[in-house]
Motif scaffolding. Sequence first.
Motif, PDB file in Angstrom:
ATOM      1  N   GLN A   1      35.087  45.995  35.091  1.00  0.00           N
ATOM      2  CA  GLN A   1      35.264  45.302  36.257  1.00  0.00           C
ATOM      3  C   GLN A   1      36.126  43.806  35.714  1.00  0.00           C
ATOM      4  N   PRO A   2      37.114  43.896  35.248  1.00  0.00           N
ATOM      5  CA  PRO A   2      37.675  42.469  34.440  1.00  0.00           C
ATOM      6  C   PRO A   2      37.530  41.320  35.669  1.00  0.00           C
ATOM      7  N   GLU A   3      37.556  41.521  36.883  1.00  0.00           N
ATOM      8  CA  GLU A   3      37.478  40.236  37.748  1.00  0.00           C
ATOM      9  C   GLU A   3      36.082  39.555  37.544  1.00  0.00           C
ATOM     10  N   ASP A   4      35.154  40.335  36.993  1.00  0.00           N
ATOM     11  CA  ASP A   4      33.829  39.896  36.847  1.00  0.00           C
ATOM     12  C   ASP A   4      33.464  39.280  35.560  1.00  0.00           C
ATOM     13  N   SER A   5      34.513  38.914  34.745  1.00  0.00           N
ATOM     14  CA  SER A   5      34.498  38.110  33.558  1.00  0.00           C
ATOM     15  C   SER A   5      33.790  36.651  33.657  1.00  0.00           C
ATOM     16  N   PHE A   6      33.228  36.307  32.679  1.00  0.00           N
ATOM     17  CA  PHE A   6      32.757  34.990  32.689  1.00  0.00           C
ATOM     18  C   PHE A   6      33.690  33.770  33.186  1.00  0.00           C
ATOM     19  N   ASP A   7      35.091  33.837  32.597  1.00  0.00           N
ATOM     20  CA  ASP A   7      36.041  32.923  32.911  1.00  0.00           C
ATOM     21  C   ASP A   7      36.280  32.978  34.336  1.00  0.00           C
ATOM     22  N   LYS A   8      36.498  34.424  34.969  1.00  0.00           N
ATOM     23  CA  LYS A   8      36.729  34.452  36.282  1.00  0.00           C
ATOM     24  C   LYS A   8      35.592  33.928  37.227  1.00  0.00           C
ATOM     25  N   MET A   9      34.491  34.066  36.658  1.00  0.00           N
ATOM     26  CA  MET A   9      33.274  33.329  37.402  1.00  0.00           C
ATOM     27  C   MET A   9      33.291  31.853  37.700  1.00  0.00           C
TER      28      MET A   9
END
Length: 199
Positions: A96-104
């Motif tokens: 789930q790429p939307e949950d990457s650290f950068d997106k966080m």
Amino acid sequence: MKHLFTLILLLTVSVGLSAQGYEVGDKAVDFKLKNVDGKMVSMSDYKSANGIIVIFTCNSCPYAKLYEDRIIELNNKYESKGYPVIAINPNDKDRQPEDSFDKMKVRSDEKGFTFPYLYDETQEVAMTYGATKTPHVYLLKKSGNTFEVVYIGAIDDNPQNPNDVKTKYVENAIEEIEAGKSVSEDYTRAIGCTIKWKS
């Protein structure tokens, strides 16, 4: 032989399930995870807290998004009373790429999170707790030098509409603790998206 194999398989599954995750009354083991500001956060940082509202959540899940404002409200209402929120994202960024650290970091800034939003990259903390959904709440109460699990489950009884909430499970639990009572409803079913585990 076939029956013996089935029996062994069933025993293995049952033992595995019983060994996974906290139950009410368990002592929570400390953890150290990276916050969106780059700093490491652990429960031992909260020496003066009366408890901690640990919430496994994420960016991508529609249920998690529905609860974001309510999580902010929980922290705003109870941090000053000694019950701060610690939000933890357990999802695998590869699934789930939307949950990457950068997106966080982006989501935390967009929403103005007033609490730590930690990345459980190895998923060890989520597995230790036994979290299965986003959001999934574990309310901890200070007990000597440790924290005890006193409630597990949902934030309230209506994910879709905060105006139609009849029972605020987490708030009720904290109010009972503060009144010197045991938590009367200490377990509810968490409703949300399944955690995206590593393949």
